[in-house]
Design a protein around this motif. Structure first.
Motif, PDB file in Angstrom:
ATOM      1  N   ASP A   1       0.846  -1.203   0.000  1.00  0.00           N
ATOM      2  CA  ASP A   1       0.000   0.000   0.000  1.00  0.00           C
ATOM      3  C   ASP A   1       0.876   1.245   0.000  1.00  0.00           C
ATOM      4  N   ALA A   2       0.769   2.021  -1.079  1.00  0.00           N
ATOM      5  CA  ALA A   2       1.572   3.235  -1.213  1.00  0.00           C
ATOM      6  C   ALA A   2       1.232   4.254  -0.135  1.00  0.00           C
ATOM      7  N   ARG A   3       0.015   4.192   0.409  1.00  0.00           N
ATOM      8  CA  ARG A   3      -0.355   5.123   1.476  1.00  0.00           C
ATOM      9  C   ARG A   3       0.486   4.880   2.726  1.00  0.00           C
ATOM     10  N   VAL A   4       0.809   3.636   2.991  1.00  0.00           N
ATOM     11  CA  VAL A   4       1.656   3.319   4.146  1.00  0.00           C
ATOM     12  C   VAL A   4       3.080   3.813   3.900  1.00  0.00           C
ATOM     13  N   ARG A   5       3.547   3.664   2.669  1.00  0.00           N
ATOM     14  CA  ARG A   5       4.887   4.163   2.339  1.00  0.00           C
ATOM     15  C   ARG A   5       4.934   5.684   2.470  1.00  0.00           C
ATOM     16  N   LYS A   6       3.878   6.343   2.025  1.00  0.00           N
ATOM     17  CA  LYS A   6       3.830   7.800   2.159  1.00  0.00           C
ATOM     18  C   LYS A   6       3.767   8.192   3.629  1.00  0.00           C
ATOM     19  N   ALA A   7       3.056   7.397   4.431  1.00  0.00           N
ATOM     20  CA  ALA A   7       2.979   7.690   5.865  1.00  0.00           C
ATOM     21  C   ALA A   7       4.378   7.673   6.484  1.00  0.00           C
ATOM     22  N   LEU A   8       5.192   6.685   6.116  1.00  0.00           N
ATOM     23  CA  LEU A   8       6.557   6.640   6.634  1.00  0.00           C
ATOM     24  C   LEU A   8       7.344   7.851   6.154  1.00  0.00           C
ATOM     25  N   SER A   9       7.186   8.205   4.899  1.00  0.00           N
ATOM     26  CA  SER A   9       7.927   9.331   4.346  1.00  0.00           C
ATOM     27  C   SER A   9       7.601  10.630   5.084  1.00  0.00           C
ATOM     28  N   VAL A  10       6.312  10.896   5.322  1.00  0.00           N
ATOM     29  CA  VAL A  10       5.948  12.167   5.956  1.00  0.00           C
ATOM     30  C   VAL A  10       6.182  12.142   7.465  1.00  0.00           C
ATOM     31  N   ALA A  11       6.422  10.956   8.030  1.00  0.00           N
ATOM     32  CA  ALA A  11       6.752  10.863   9.461  1.00  0.00           C
ATOM     33  C   ALA A  11       8.198  11.235   9.728  1.00  0.00           C
ATOM     34  N   ILE A  12       8.994  11.343   8.666  1.00  0.00           N
ATOM     35  CA  ILE A  12      10.429  11.579   8.800  1.00  0.00           C
ATOM     36  C   ILE A  12      10.740  13.060   8.608  1.00  0.00           C
ATOM     37  N   ASP A  13      11.511  13.608   9.529  1.00  0.00           N
ATOM     38  CA  ASP A  13      11.993  14.981   9.393  1.00  0.00           C
ATOM     39  C   ASP A  13      13.418  14.918   8.843  1.00  0.00           C
ATOM     40  N   ARG A  14      13.539  15.142   7.556  1.00  0.00           N
ATOM     41  CA  ARG A  14      14.840  15.012   6.904  1.00  0.00           C
ATOM     42  C   ARG A  14      15.827  16.084   7.355  1.00  0.00           C
ATOM     43  N   ASP A  15      15.333  17.269   7.668  1.00  0.00           N
ATOM     44  CA  ASP A  15      16.235  18.319   8.144  1.00  0.00           C
ATOM     45  C   ASP A  15      16.792  17.990   9.526  1.00  0.00           C
TER      46      ASP A  15
END
Length: 281
Positions: free
Chosen positions: A60-74
């Protein structure tokens, strides 16, 4: 290596640790040079490479996006690399002409991550396993991500592995997520085609999308920059939705030099070129 440089046994060292950059800048006997690399570091997700692709994040791409937006890259850049590297979310760094500016590096949004998980049918969160190379930098990176993702309901178990074993497991599909990177290539094709096309040589995620195949195959047959940029932009529009790889940051190559060295030019491929370089004693 830095101690040897300071002692005069070396005139230059490449790939200075980010944590040593401030020390070199404060040393009058040394100078520093740097360039954002052509490559990236990210988390490859198993979406269709064997049985272990049958996970919530793989299917599920929504779960992958959830992980992505949970991460603060800065924050990752500041905490792990003392601000020396470049946050990223694509196969090319933001400094690249091939970067799709329509998708800037996202800001962290825990509430959005939780909403995406709930929408995907996981209101109580998920458990995933991510393999990581057994070196202190990459382990620290994943520990920071583990803490961030946990706040959004994505509970990550880390598996530390020797790097050659990690790559072997990726190829075999014996992973759910894998923290791995790529050194990068001057031509954009080298950063994306073999990772994202069906049956690509380095497509360990097992990702397959006929339109992405068409766009990337067409892009590699053209020598017109505008045409290629348009094709890569269209491909990234799809890939930013599908997220078979969650990009995290772009390493910055850092050189430390004796202050007597003049004329050194840093290049994004990380190679040392000595044309025009001189040294005074």
């Amino acid at each position: 290596r830095l101690a040897n440089l300071r002692a005069g046994d070396l005139d230059m060292l490449e790939r200075l640790a980010a944590t040593d950059a401030a020390s070199v800048r404060g040393d009058a006997d040394l100078s520093i040079a740097q360039a954002t690399s052509l490559g990236y570091q990210g988390i490859t997700i198993n979406v269709a490479n064997g049985e272990r692709a049958n996970s919530p994040i793989g299917q599920d791409a929504r779960v992958r996006k959830a992980l992505s937006v949970a991460i603060d890259r800065d924050v990752i850049n500041q905490v792990v690399f003392e601000g020396a590297f470049a946050a990223g979310n694509q196969a090319y760094p933001p400094t690249s002409p091939w970067y799709n500016a329509a998708y800037p590096v996202p800001t962290r949004d825990v509430n959005a991550a939780r909403a995406l998980l709930a929408e995907a049918g996981y209101p109580d969160g998920i458990d995933i396993t991510v393999q990581v190379a057994n070196n202190p930098v990459q382990q620290q990176l994943m520990q920071v991500i583990q803490a961030m993702a946990g706040e959004a309901g994505i509970r990550i178990t880390l598996e530390a592995k020797e790097f050659a074993t990690l790559l072997s497991e990726q190829t075999a599909g014996n992973f759910i997520g894998s923290q791995v990177g790529w050194s990068g290539r001057v031509d954009p094709d080298g950063n994306i085609h073999q990772f994202m096309t069906t049956d690509g040589g380095l497509n360990d995620s097992g990702y397959s999308n006929a339109e992405v195949d068409r766009l990337l195959n067409e892009a590699r047959t053209s020598n017109d920059i505008a045409t290629r940029r348009a094709l890569y932009t269209q491909a990234s529009d799809i890939l930013m939705a599908d997220l078979p790889i969650i990009y995290l940051y772009h390493q910055v190559w850092i050189w430390a030099l004796d202050s007597g060295i003049q004329g050194f030019v840093p290049y994004p491929d990380g190679m040392i070129r000595l044309q025009g370089v001189s040294m005074t004693q």
